[in-house]
Design a protein around this motif. Sequence first.
Motif, mmCIF file in Angstrom:
data_model
loop_
_atom_site.group_PDB
_atom_site.id
_atom_site.type_symbol
_atom_site.label_atom_id
_atom_site.label_comp_id
_atom_site.label_asym_id
_atom_site.label_seq_id
_atom_site.Cartn_x
_atom_site.Cartn_y
_atom_site.Cartn_z
ATOM 1 N N SER A 1 20.933 26.809 -55.366
ATOM 2 C CA SER A 1 19.586 27.239 -54.995
ATOM 3 C C SER A 1 18.929 26.228 -54.064
ATOM 4 O O SER A 1 18.295 26.597 -53.067
ATOM 5 C CB SER A 1 18.730 27.419 -56.250
ATOM 6 O OG SER A 1 17.414 27.800 -55.919
ATOM 7 N N ASP A 2 19.092 24.933 -54.399
ATOM 8 C CA ASP A 2 18.529 23.891 -53.538
ATOM 9 C C ASP A 2 19.160 23.937 -52.150
ATOM 10 O O ASP A 2 18.471 23.777 -51.133
ATOM 11 C CB ASP A 2 18.748 22.513 -54.161
ATOM 12 C CG ASP A 2 17.922 22.306 -55.422
ATOM 13 O OD1 ASP A 2 16.955 23.078 -55.613
ATOM 14 O OD2 ASP A 2 18.247 21.395 -56.201
ATOM 15 N N MET A 3 20.481 24.155 -52.125
ATOM 16 C CA MET A 3 21.176 24.221 -50.843
ATOM 17 C C MET A 3 20.712 25.434 -50.047
ATOM 18 O O MET A 3 20.528 25.372 -48.824
ATOM 19 C CB MET A 3 22.682 24.292 -51.076
ATOM 20 C CG MET A 3 23.504 24.252 -49.795
ATOM 21 S SD MET A 3 23.358 22.652 -48.950
ATOM 22 C CE MET A 3 24.261 21.612 -50.105
ATOM 23 N N ARG A 4 20.494 26.557 -50.744
ATOM 24 C CA ARG A 4 20.032 27.770 -50.077
ATOM 25 C C ARG A 4 18.640 27.565 -49.477
ATOM 26 O O ARG A 4 18.357 27.981 -48.361
ATOM 27 C CB ARG A 4 20.023 28.929 -51.069
ATOM 28 C CG ARG A 4 19.765 30.286 -50.425
ATOM 29 C CD ARG A 4 19.742 31.398 -51.470
ATOM 30 N NE ARG A 4 21.040 31.525 -52.125
ATOM 31 C CZ ARG A 4 21.252 31.240 -53.403
ATOM 32 N NH1 ARG A 4 20.251 30.785 -54.161
ATOM 33 N NH2 ARG A 4 22.445 31.392 -53.937
ATOM 34 N N ASP A 5 17.766 26.909 -50.243
ATOM 35 C CA ASP A 5 16.408 26.634 -49.740
ATOM 36 C C ASP A 5 16.454 25.702 -48.529
ATOM 37 O O ASP A 5 15.725 25.903 -47.552
ATOM 38 C CB ASP A 5 15.547 26.005 -50.842
ATOM 39 C CG ASP A 5 15.237 26.994 -51.962
ATOM 40 O OD1 ASP A 5 15.364 28.201 -51.718
ATOM 41 O OD2 ASP A 5 14.876 26.539 -53.065
ATOM 42 N N ALA A 6 17.317 24.680 -48.616
ATOM 43 C CA ALA A 6 17.433 23.743 -47.496
ATOM 44 C C ALA A 6 17.980 24.445 -46.263
ATOM 45 O O ALA A 6 17.512 24.211 -45.138
ATOM 46 C CB ALA A 6 18.343 22.578 -47.882
ATOM 47 N N LEU A 7 18.954 25.335 -46.470
ATOM 48 C CA LEU A 7 19.537 26.074 -45.351
ATOM 49 C C LEU A 7 18.506 27.011 -44.728
ATOM 50 O O LEU A 7 18.421 27.128 -43.496
ATOM 51 C CB LEU A 7 20.751 26.878 -45.835
ATOM 52 C CG LEU A 7 21.524 27.657 -44.768
ATOM 53 C CD1 LEU A 7 22.046 26.719 -43.695
ATOM 54 C CD2 LEU A 7 22.676 28.425 -45.409
ATOM 55 N N ARG A 8 17.702 27.654 -45.578
ATOM 56 C CA ARG A 8 16.658 28.544 -45.070
ATOM 57 C C ARG A 8 15.633 27.765 -44.239
ATOM 58 O O ARG A 8 15.184 28.223 -43.183
ATOM 59 C CB ARG A 8 15.971 29.249 -46.237
ATOM 60 C CG ARG A 8 14.974 30.326 -45.804
ATOM 61 C CD ARG A 8 14.294 30.969 -46.994
ATOM 62 N NE ARG A 8 15.253 31.637 -47.853
ATOM 63 C CZ ARG A 8 15.573 31.227 -49.078
ATOM 64 N NH1 ARG A 8 15.017 30.134 -49.585
ATOM 65 N NH2 ARG A 8 16.440 31.892 -49.805
ATOM 66 N N LEU A 9 15.277 26.568 -44.719
ATOM 67 C CA LEU A 9 14.333 25.727 -43.992
ATOM 68 C C LEU A 9 14.907 25.299 -42.647
ATOM 69 O O LEU A 9 14.214 25.345 -41.618
ATOM 70 C CB LEU A 9 13.984 24.504 -44.834
ATOM 71 C CG LEU A 9 13.038 23.478 -44.193
ATOM 72 C CD1 LEU A 9 11.693 24.110 -43.888
ATOM 73 C CD2 LEU A 9 12.866 22.277 -45.107
ATOM 74 N N LEU A 10 16.183 24.890 -42.650
ATOM 75 C CA LEU A 10 16.817 24.458 -41.408
ATOM 76 C C LEU A 10 16.916 25.601 -40.404
ATOM 77 O O LEU A 10 16.702 25.410 -39.200
ATOM 78 C CB LEU A 10 18.208 23.891 -41.706
ATOM 79 C CG LEU A 10 18.240 22.528 -42.401
ATOM 80 C CD1 LEU A 10 19.671 22.168 -42.772
ATOM 81 C CD2 LEU A 10 17.631 21.443 -41.505
ATOM 82 N N ARG A 11 17.236 26.786 -40.895
ATOM 83 C CA ARG A 11 17.323 27.939 -40.000
ATOM 84 C C ARG A 11 15.973 28.268 -39.392
ATOM 85 O O ARG A 11 15.876 28.619 -38.216
ATOM 86 C CB ARG A 11 17.870 29.142 -40.763
ATOM 87 C CG ARG A 11 19.381 29.080 -41.007
ATOM 88 C CD ARG A 11 19.855 30.263 -41.830
ATOM 89 N NE ARG A 11 21.308 30.273 -41.943
ATOM 90 C CZ ARG A 11 21.980 31.096 -42.737
ATOM 91 N NH1 ARG A 11 21.315 31.984 -43.481
ATOM 92 N NH2 ARG A 11 23.302 31.043 -42.786
ATOM 93 N N GLY A 12 14.916 28.159 -40.214
ATOM 94 C CA GLY A 12 13.574 28.414 -39.695
ATOM 95 C C GLY A 12 13.187 27.416 -38.623
ATOM 96 O O GLY A 12 12.616 27.781 -37.593
ATOM 97 N N ARG A 13 13.532 26.144 -38.869
ATOM 98 C CA ARG A 13 13.211 25.113 -37.876
ATOM 99 C C ARG A 13 14.027 25.317 -36.606
ATOM 100 O O ARG A 13 13.522 25.139 -35.490
ATOM 101 C CB ARG A 13 13.491 23.734 -38.461
ATOM 102 C CG ARG A 13 12.490 23.316 -39.527
ATOM 103 C CD ARG A 13 12.820 21.956 -40.108
ATOM 104 N NE ARG A 13 11.818 21.532 -41.084
ATOM 105 C CZ ARG A 13 11.919 20.417 -41.801
ATOM 106 N NH1 ARG A 13 12.974 19.628 -41.644
ATOM 107 N NH2 ARG A 13 10.974 20.097 -42.670
ATOM 108 N N GLU A 14 15.302 25.699 -36.769
ATOM 109 C CA GLU A 14 16.137 25.936 -35.587
ATOM 110 C C GLU A 14 15.568 27.090 -34.757
ATOM 111 O O GLU A 14 15.530 27.024 -33.529
ATOM 112 C CB GLU A 14 17.570 26.264 -35.998
ATOM 113 C CG GLU A 14 18.489 26.486 -34.800
ATOM 114 C CD GLU A 14 19.805 27.124 -35.166
ATOM 115 O OE1 GLU A 14 20.751 27.008 -34.377
ATOM 116 O OE2 GLU A 14 19.887 27.753 -36.230
#
Length: 223
Positions: free
Chosen positions: A64-77
């Motif tokens: 879940s933490d990894m999914r949230d981090a990935l979602r954040l990174l995708r949004g920033r990208e």
Amino acid sequence: MTINHRVEAERLLASADTSIAAALEATLPLADQQHAAVLTGIITNRALGHAMLARDEEQAARTSDMRDALRLLRGREYDVRKVVSAHIAKALTSRDADRWKAGRELAQALDTADCNMDDAVDAHLSDDGWDPRSAWKAPASAVRSDDPWAATPDVTAEVPEPVRRVIAGHLAEALLDGRDSNVQKWARGIAYELKNVGADLTDEIKQRITDMTLGGDPTDPPF
């Protein structure tokens, strides 16, 4: 009540240690030793069950933490790509040689870094009424500037007033054409290109649109 499976597994394993010690105690009757051994097996199995549940919960939390981090990174990208691609598109359409070169070199550097933004740049160009293929080509002539990202200097092209009225009139009609969005996009592109070469017809086009929608002075000439 929520069970802390890790704590429960550790508690049961501690009890299993006590039971196995009893099972190995030679001074105890054989029946008690056997009972302690069976109890040790039961407690150990329960401890293993809690340990597996604890492992699954921890893995789920990490996922879940990894999914949230990935979602954040995708949004920033996405935000970075949106801003940078718009910046490159404006540089390419500035028609200033230095600014155009800086925009193209930035796009090429991003390609090298495995971060191609050509499609996003082309989308911005099309939205602004430009043909992407022509925007990527070096401008035939441009006003040089010490700052490659500076705005193109304001110049005024010597276009006869009657010609300006005629062109502004046709572009206004095209911009008001509600039947075909491509016609409107074409008209915006022409207006932008004229502005970039110093023939800014914005005021004339606005006035012509006002006259066509609200009605102008009947004594004015048709153009």
